[in-house]
Structures are given as structure tokens and as C-alpha cells.
Design a protein around this motif. Structure first.
Motif, PDB file in Angstrom:
ATOM      1  N   THR A 230       0.686  -1.199  -0.177  1.00  0.00           N
ATOM      2  CA  THR A 230       0.067  -0.220   0.020  1.00  0.00           C
ATOM      3  C   THR A 230       0.746   1.430  -0.041  1.00  0.00           C
ATOM      4  N   VAL A 231       1.933   1.371   1.031  1.00  0.00           N
ATOM      5  CA  VAL A 231       2.697   2.506   0.851  1.00  0.00           C
ATOM      6  C   VAL A 231       3.449   2.822  -0.441  1.00  0.00           C
ATOM      7  N   ALA A 232       3.840   1.438  -1.152  1.00  0.00           N
ATOM      8  CA  ALA A 232       4.591   1.710  -2.266  1.00  0.00           C
ATOM      9  C   ALA A 232       3.603   2.214  -3.303  1.00  0.00           C
ATOM     10  N   ARG A 233       2.437   1.812  -3.378  1.00  0.00           N
ATOM     11  CA  ARG A 233       1.413   2.343  -4.542  1.00  0.00           C
ATOM     12  C   ARG A 233       1.242   3.926  -4.298  1.00  0.00           C
TER      13      ARG A 233
ATOM     14  N   LYS B  32      -9.838   4.892  -8.569  1.00  0.00           N
ATOM     15  CA  LYS B  32      -8.462   4.661  -8.937  1.00  0.00           C
ATOM     16  C   LYS B  32      -7.710   4.007  -7.547  1.00  0.00           C
ATOM     17  N   LYS B  33      -8.327   4.387  -6.332  1.00  0.00           N
ATOM     18  CA  LYS B  33      -7.505   3.878  -5.278  1.00  0.00           C
ATOM     19  C   LYS B  33      -7.892   2.266  -5.147  1.00  0.00           C
ATOM     20  N   LEU B  34      -8.930   1.866  -5.673  1.00  0.00           N
ATOM     21  CA  LEU B  34      -9.563   0.469  -5.811  1.00  0.00           C
ATOM     22  C   LEU B  34      -8.460  -0.362  -6.592  1.00  0.00           C
ATOM     23  N   LEU B  35      -8.210   0.150  -7.773  1.00  0.00           N
ATOM     24  CA  LEU B  35      -7.343  -0.386  -8.618  1.00  0.00           C
ATOM     25  C   LEU B  35      -5.909  -0.506  -8.090  1.00  0.00           C
TER      26      LEU B  35
ATOM     27  N   ILE C 112      -8.033   5.723 -16.163  1.00  0.00           N
ATOM     28  CA  ILE C 112      -7.038   5.449 -15.217  1.00  0.00           C
ATOM     29  C   ILE C 112      -5.759   5.126 -15.685  1.00  0.00           C
ATOM     30  N   ASP C 113      -4.802   6.194 -15.091  1.00  0.00           N
ATOM     31  CA  ASP C 113      -3.449   5.838 -15.834  1.00  0.00           C
ATOM     32  C   ASP C 113      -2.545   5.715 -14.578  1.00  0.00           C
ATOM     33  N   ILE C 114      -2.345   4.301 -14.304  1.00  0.00           N
ATOM     34  CA  ILE C 114      -1.384   4.003 -13.165  1.00  0.00           C
ATOM     35  C   ILE C 114      -0.594   2.704 -13.701  1.00  0.00           C
ATOM     36  N   PRO C 115       0.577   2.539 -13.124  1.00  0.00           N
ATOM     37  CA  PRO C 115       1.311   1.445 -13.309  1.00  0.00           C
ATOM     38  C   PRO C 115       0.638   0.023 -13.148  1.00  0.00           C
TER      39      PRO C 115
ATOM     40  N   CYS D  23     -16.839   7.317  -7.587  1.00  0.00           N
ATOM     41  CA  CYS D  23     -16.170   8.518  -8.295  1.00  0.00           C
ATOM     42  C   CYS D  23     -14.756   7.929  -8.924  1.00  0.00           C
ATOM     43  N   TYR D  24     -14.202   8.925  -9.743  1.00  0.00           N
ATOM     44  CA  TYR D  24     -12.908   8.459 -10.513  1.00  0.00           C
ATOM     45  C   TYR D  24     -11.966   8.197  -9.346  1.00  0.00           C
TER      46      TYR D  24
END
Length: 315
Positions: A11-14, A130-133, A147-150, A125-126
Motif C-alpha cells: 500500500t505504501v509503495a502504491r 483509482k484507489k481500488l485499482l 485511469i493511468d497508473i502502473p 467516483c474516479y
């Protein structure tokens, strides 16, 4: 080293922010910092570059995160295989989406053909999606914007107009299309901050040279339409909300200037292995939205003018 430490590290890494990660995990920030410090001590290496409460993975941390992600993926696979051996043969998909009034019906049609698939559905909401992903708590989601995350892939589903919704009898009713600047002094009903649609419509207003006079903020788009119908104010509304049915008490107007659109995207976690149900549902959604796009085009062709008034239903 235990699974709880690994979950905290993940979680901290994300997040790359101790305070935000502690809030998400619902633990005290000092406790989280101590857990990460003990993990680094056990490993004999530091995992982060630290700048106050802002932290960033170093090279060792990036490598370790890849292995931690695989650990949790393997645990999830093991859980599913154990369920199958216990006689629970259904596959579970966890999905999330912004408010789309037609989506429950679409999911129901898929379930009717795939009775062995069970769903966990989140609507929000968006930022919440994003947090769930990022936390790997959902398999895929439908959002606007993308949603643009690694470790996440996305595909565009369709682009739709954002229109103005006004009550019957409003001074602009019957116009068909308006310039956004014409409503600069109107009272607006809007979604709360954090919703992708709110951010997009605020930007549209800025382009038109004004800040919207928002007198009512809501979390539920259905309530937004109800308030417009009651004459409280006007609102922005996505085109797809009124594709199939009508509401005689409200009227939507096309915005001629500036161009007001949003793009819906489908995003999913990259995993070494995806379940057959996941792939079937992913393709189902892509085809379903392609059909919606065709319906939009056919509806447009059925009118003599390219820009028309649409009446909207209660959502």
C-alpha cells in the motif's frame, strides 16, 4: 516478515505517501512507519527514498514490490482453486464503474448467459476507483477519464457529448443548442469534487470564461436530474443518460461552444494469468459499448439536423 507487513508495504509503495497509506489502511501513521522500518530491518536493505512524509521506491523497493505483488496474486489463485475443490465452482469478478444508468441491465444480460460468474460491484467516483485499482481490490473498472497508473491497461469504449439539462419552461428550452457562456449566471447543480464529470465540467466553464455558480452538490446523478426537474437549477448531463427513454419535464441542450465531451474507458489490472470469465466479460463490455456507439449514430441519422434536442428520463 509476515503478510500484514507485506500488505502495508504494498500500500505504501502504491501511494508513495505515508499519511495517505495510513489513512487507507486505517492505522496510525507512526505505527505504519514502524512496520515499514521493521520490514527493511528484516530484509537488510532500505526500500524507499524518504523526503519527509513523501517517499519513493528505490531500485531495491521496485524489485521487492514485483515479488510481493506475485505473492498476493498466487494467494488469490490458491483461494480460487481451494473454492473449486470445495465444490464452489463459480468465478468471482470484482468490478467498479462511474454512474451509468444502463450498466446494471448490461451486467444482468451477461450473467444470464454466464450463470457460473458472480460479481462484486462498486459504484463511485474516479478517485475511489483509482484507489481500488491501486490496492488491487477490483479486476476492472469503467471510468472517465482513463485511469493511468502502473500495472494497469486501458481501452477507450466511446466518446459522448456532455449536454446541459434544463427544466421545462426554462428560458433556453426549445433552443436545441446554446453557447456555454449563455448560462454563466445560472445556478448549477453538480456532482461533488472527486468525480471525473465534475472536473471536466468545471474545465468546460473555465474555457467559456466563467466559474459555475454551484448552489447544490450531490453524489448521486439521479438526484441531480430530480433537482433540475424541480426547477432548483440547471446541470450538465452525459449524452448516454437519455439514449433510450424520455422525460417530458426536462430538456437537454447541445453545447455548441466550447466542445464538451468525455471519453469512457475500460481499465484492468495486468496479471500473468486472467480467468476465462474475466476475458469473456472484458470482451462483452467492449462489444456492448460498441453497440451503444452504433445506436448513437443511428439516432443521429434519424434526424434531419446534426444537433437536436433530447428529452431525458428519470434515472
Amino acid at each position: 516478515m509476515d503478510l500484514l507487513q507485506l500488505k502495508y508495504f504494498q500500500t505504501v509503495a502504491r501511494r508513495e505517501h505515508i499519511t495517505q497509506a495510513a489513512k487507507e489502511l486505517n492505522i496510525a501513521q507512526p505505527s505504519l512507519s514502524q512496520t515499514i522500518a521493521r520490514l527493511e530491518e528484516d530484509l537488510g536493505v532500505t526500500l524507499f527514498y524518504r523526503h519527509g512524509r513523501n517517499i519513493r521506491l528505490n531500485e531495491s523497493g521496485k524489485v521487492f514490490l514485483e515479488h510481493v505483488d506475485r505473492v498476493f496474486m498466487e494467494l488469490e489463485k490458491g483461494k480460487e482453486e481451494a473454492r473449486k475443490l470445495a465444490g464452489k465452482q463459480h468465478e468471482v469478478l470484482s468490478i467498479a464503474a462511474i454512474h451509468l444508468p444502463f450498466l446494471p441491465q448490461a451486467i444482468a444480460s451477461f450473467v444470464a448467459k454466464q450463470p457460473g460468474v458472480h460479481f462484486r460491484f462498486h459504484q463511485g467516483c474516479y478517485l475511489s476507483m483509482k484507489k481500488l485499482l491501486e490496492a488491487r481490490e477490483i479486476d476492472l473498472c469503467i471510468s472517465a477519464p482513463q485511469i493511468d497508473i502502473p500495472s494497469v491497461s486501458s481501452v477507450v469504449l466511446l466518446t459522448e457529448e456532455i449536454r446541459l439539462l434544463v427544466p421545462k419552461g426554462h428560458r433556453l428550452a426549445g433552443r436545441g443548442q446554446v453557447r456555454l457562456a449563455e448560462v454563466a449566471n445560472e445556478p448549477f447543480i453538480s456532482l461533488k469534487e472527486g468525480f471525473g464529470l465534475r472536473e471536466a465540467t468545471d474545465e468546460f466553464c473555465q474555457k467559456a470564461g466563467f466559474s459555475p455558480n454551484i448552489i447544490f452538490e450531490v453524489e448521486e446523478p439521479r438526484l441531480m436530474q430530480t433537482l433540475v426537474r424541480s426547477g432548483v437549477g440547471i446541470s450538465f448531463i452525459p449524452e448516454l443518460f437519455g439514449l433510450h427513454e424520455t422525460d417530458s419535464e426536462t430538456e437537454s441542450l447541445t453545447i455548441s461552444d466550447p466542445a464538451c465531451t468525455r471519453t469512457l474507458s475500460l481499465s484492468w489490472l495486468n496479471r500473468t494469468e486472467q480467468s476465462p470469465a474475466f476475458e469473456r466479460f472484458r470482451l462483452f463490455l467492449i462489444h456492448y459499448f460498441n453497440d451503444l456507439q452504433q445506436q448513437k449514430l443511428e439516432k443521429l441519422k434519424s434526424h434531419n439536423l446534426p444537433k437536436v434536442i433530447h428529452r431525458f428520463r428519470t434515472i
